[in-house]
Design an enzyme around this catalytic site. Structure first.
Site, PDB file in Angstrom:
ATOM      1  N   GLU A   1     -12.196 -15.067  38.401  1.00  0.00           N
ATOM      2  CA  GLU A   1     -12.721 -13.945  37.614  1.00  0.00           C
ATOM      3  C   GLU A   1     -11.615 -13.003  37.137  1.00  0.00           C
ATOM      4  O   GLU A   1     -11.588 -11.824  37.512  1.00  0.00           O
ATOM      5  CB  GLU A   1     -13.770 -13.182  38.411  1.00  0.00           C
ATOM      6  CG  GLU A   1     -14.968 -14.044  38.765  1.00  0.00           C
ATOM      7  CD  GLU A   1     -16.146 -13.250  39.307  1.00  0.00           C
ATOM      8  OE1 GLU A   1     -15.931 -12.145  39.831  1.00  0.00           O
ATOM      9  OE2 GLU A   1     -17.288 -13.740  39.204  1.00  0.00           O
TER      10      GLU A   1
ATOM     11  N   GLU B   1     -20.787 -20.126  39.381  1.00  0.00           N
ATOM     12  CA  GLU B   1     -21.317 -19.347  40.495  1.00  0.00           C
ATOM     13  C   GLU B   1     -22.607 -18.672  40.085  1.00  0.00           C
ATOM     14  O   GLU B   1     -22.708 -18.111  38.989  1.00  0.00           O
ATOM     15  CB  GLU B   1     -20.364 -18.205  40.886  1.00  0.00           C
ATOM     16  CG  GLU B   1     -19.096 -18.596  41.544  1.00  0.00           C
ATOM     17  CD  GLU B   1     -18.294 -17.340  41.930  1.00  0.00           C
ATOM     18  OE1 GLU B   1     -18.892 -16.264  42.120  1.00  0.00           O
ATOM     19  OE2 GLU B   1     -17.075 -17.455  42.018  1.00  0.00           O
TER      20      GLU B   1
HETATM   21  C1  GLA Z   1     -18.182 -13.235  41.975  1.00  0.00           C
HETATM   22  C2  GLA Z   1     -16.977 -13.665  42.755  1.00  0.00           C
HETATM   23  C3  GLA Z   1     -17.324 -14.059  44.146  1.00  0.00           C
HETATM   24  C4  GLA Z   1     -18.266 -13.056  44.753  1.00  0.00           C
HETATM   25  C5  GLA Z   1     -19.475 -12.909  43.908  1.00  0.00           C
HETATM   26  C6  GLA Z   1     -20.448 -11.893  44.448  1.00  0.00           C
HETATM   27  O1  GLA Z   1     -18.833 -14.259  41.386  1.00  0.00           O
HETATM   28  O2  GLA Z   1     -16.298 -14.726  42.145  1.00  0.00           O
HETATM   29  O3  GLA Z   1     -16.126 -14.128  44.873  1.00  0.00           O
HETATM   30  O4  GLA Z   1     -17.616 -11.829  44.883  1.00  0.00           O
HETATM   31  O5  GLA Z   1     -19.094 -12.452  42.639  1.00  0.00           O
HETATM   32  O6  GLA Z   1     -21.643 -11.922  43.716  1.00  0.00           O
END
Ligand code: GLA
Length: 659
Positions: free
Chosen positions: A144, A302
């Protein structure tokens, strides 16, 4: 090829016996891929240059033996504690000048040479150790990207970026309009990132700093990508996008640099809007992919198996919802369904974040649903051969959203994301599939219909491309506050909407932002809020006019025949019935059809089309069973379908049809 199913997996958090159980449970659930190593830097390199890969070796070997593929992450989103102590200048600085300390994640300055060197070294060490490992299927760079820094190193990099972009200070002064408030720069050294300042900052400086940050992060990504590619040319490289207005990443541009667009998506609504958000994010990912990597394939990297963050609390997903969200992503082109995360942690900052194996362990509703989903994904894997058919494009311009975060605009709440979502929702409810596209610079010829949502910034070239596309027969819907500014955020004078006046056949003389809680009425009986305008038709016809108030009788919605096409303009933020009716009218005029006819409300339909067969995904978001017209084989049950297929309450059907 199986669909990728699994999630973030953190062997570094667990003893060996739990890891052994993990692979057994993955096999039970039909997991095909896990993402390993995302935040594992301090595990892999506990001291500078001292690598301890034994734990990761064992984990990957065990996964390979269990038939589970690995998206191997580079851990560069979370430098270890030793890194910040050794390189304090590589810790990020806030706009207020506060240098942050280790203790969370994403604590680095991407412009700091020490960070970039350390990131390349750990990525190279992983590449050389795991090239050829049988589990390795995908590289997952970083996590991210989105960290912003305002330090002096960043300032230097920002100046270099500006020099490369503008060449000389006169040009920069011109595009930043530094003549306003006497901000003229006479030496490059005077230029800083937009730090805390006395009053309103220069909006183009802020916009350019976002663009710079996006490019700087992209350069850091590309460095890692290139060394991973060199080590394993056959393994695709990606990074997981985080979505949100704060993210300083121009995803449309990044999508030209990744091998596969991958997004993280966490709907923020507990109610039915979560399904609409899911569909919107999926269509956005596919749009970025289509006009970036050049293929519509993307990956939901994710999402949350269970608890969804909603304001003030976490909402527990109702039974069946996890699976429906995943099937919706696959329906809309995802290569699979990945989650954050595989096993819920015992501690750490996100200790209550949901997981496929929750704190309760495998004897739980969520894990049983994970097993069910694994089976479903196996049964529908053939649908990967189908391409999503999207006859509509919705233009969502991220930099326009950034520009509209500036203070001192005529209204707050001006937001392309929200406006694009509203248009998308109207189409979604009718079963019409749309690509949400992040750029107008790609090929638009595949779309008979295009909606521009608050596309505030627009280049001359983009406006010209739109004219050509409409003249050739396209149906264009443009919302208020589009084409008003150039790419630098400078207003195009002579009447709004600047770049699009001739195409739309209108000239807007002034804005009338609508007070919060108030609405303007239209002659059609519909209403608008947030925004209204004094519109003059200069070629267009008025389809609806304002009723009452200072704009009484003046055009509100217009239609302009342009060559073989039509350009429609909407000068207020229409309420739901108004937007629905307008988009239905335009869709009919453009010959756009839903994925299937006679869709009951609350049932989502998407079609993936292959060479000689197609797959109709039906997702029932209601609490009653529904029937939909279909013929073929329903893959989730294996039953032949003739005429009608039953879609169970809260469930799904995936029908393979002959054509
Ligand atoms: C993101 C991050 C994860 C986690 C989630 C929580 O997707 O990549 O590491 O922190 O958010 O929702």
């Amino acid at each position: 090829m199986p669909l990728w199913y699994g999630g973030d997996y953190n062997p570094e958090q667990w003893p060996d016996d739990v890891q052994a159980e993990d692979v057994d449970l993955m096999r039970r659930a039909g997991v095909t891929m896990v993402t390993v190593g995302v935040f594992a830097w301090s595990w892999l390199e506990p001291a500078p240059g001292r690598y301890t890969f034994g734990g990761l070796d064992r984990a990957l070997d065990r996964l390979a033996a269990g038939g589970v593929a690995v998206a191997l992450a580079t851990p560069t989103a979370s430098p270890p504690p030793w890194f910040g102590l050794a390189h304090p200048e590589a810790l990020p600085v806030t706009p207020d000048g506060v240098r942050l300390s280790h203790g969370s994640r994403d604590t680095y300055c991407v412009s700091a040479p020490a960070y970039r060197d350390a990131a390349r070294r750990i990525a190279a060490a992983l590449a050389s150790r795991y090239a050829g490992h049988p589990a390795l299927a995908l590289w997952h760079v970083h996590n991210e990207y989105g960290t912003t820094c305002h330090c002096d190193l960043t300032a230097g990099a920002f100046r270099s970026w500006l020099r490369a972009r503008y060449g000389d200070l006169d040009t920069l002064n011109d595009v930043w309009t530094t003549a306003f408030w006497g901000q003229r720069y006479t030496d490059w050294a005077q230029i800083r990132p937009p730090r805390a300042t006395q009053y309103l900052p220069n909006p183009t400086q802020v916009l350019d700093f976002r663009r710079f940050t996006s490019d700087e992060l992209l350069a850091a990504y590309a460095e890692q990508r290139d060394l991973l590619r060199a080590a394993t040319p056959e393994v695709p490289v990606t990074t997981n996008y985080v979505l949100g207005g704060w993210v300083p990443v121009d995803h449309a541009r990044w999508s030209r640099e990744v091998d596969l667009v991958a997004i993280d998506h966490y709907p923020s609504d507990a109610g039915p809007a979560a399904e609409e958000e899911t569909a919107f994010a999926a269509d956005l990912a596919r749009g970025w992919a289509t006009h970036g990597t050049g293929t519509p394939d993307w990956l939901l990297m994710e999402t949350a198996p269970n608890l969804i963050y909603t304001p003030g609390r976490m909402h527990t997903k109702e039974p069946g919802r996890m699976s429906r969200h995943s099937l919706a992503a696959v329906a809309r082109g995802s290569r699979g369904a990945m989650y954050f995360q595989w096993r819920a942690p015992r501690g750490g900052a996100e200790l209550f974040h949901s997981a496929l194996v929750p704190h309760a362990g495998p004897d739980s509703r969520v894990f049983r649903e994970a097993v069910t989903l694994g089976g479903q994904l196996t049964r529908i894997a053939e649908a990967v051969d189908g391409r999503v058919q999207a006859p509509v494009a919705i233009g969502y311009d991220e930099p326009s959203g950034w520009a509209l975060q500036a203070p001192a605009l005529p209204a707050t709440g001006l937001d392309p994301w929200t406006e694009a979502q509203r248009a998308h929702r109207a189409l979604w409810r009718r079963g019409i599939t749309a690509d949400v596209i992040g750029t107008l610079d790609g090929d638009l010829t595949a779309y008979p219909m295009l909606i521009l949502a608050v596309h505030y910034l627009m280049s001359d070239a983009q406006a010209a491309a739109l004219r050509t596309w409409v003249a050739a027969g396209g149906h264009l819907v443009v919302t208020y506050l589009s084409g008003v500014a150039d790419r630098h955020g400078r207003i195009r004078t002579g009447g709004y909407p600047g770049a699009l006046r001739d195409l739309l056949g209108v000239r807007v003389e002034e804005f009338h932002p609508v007070a919060a809680g108030s609405r303007v009425r239209l002659s059609t009986g519909d209403t608008g809020d947030l925004w209204s305008e004094t519109v003059h038709c200069t070629g267009a016809e008025a389809l609806a006019s304002y009723a009452g108030g200072v704009l009484d009788g003046r055009p509100a919605i217009t239609r302009h025949g342009y060559g073989a096409g039509v350009a429609w303009y909407v000068s207020t933020r229409l309420d739901e019935p108004g937007r629905d009716a307008l988009l239905a009218t335009v869709a009919a005029a453009a010959g756009v059809r839903p994925a299937c006819s006679g869709l009951p409300p609350g049932v989502e339909a998407v079609r993936r089309v292959g060479a000689d067969r197609s797959w109709l995904f039906l997702l029932n978001h209601t609490t009653t069973d529904h029937e939909v017209d279909a013929d073929g084989v329903e893959l989730l049950t294996g039953a032949a379908v003739s005429g009608r297929v039953r879609v169970p309450a809260g469930g799904a059907a995936v029908v393979r049809t002959a054509a």
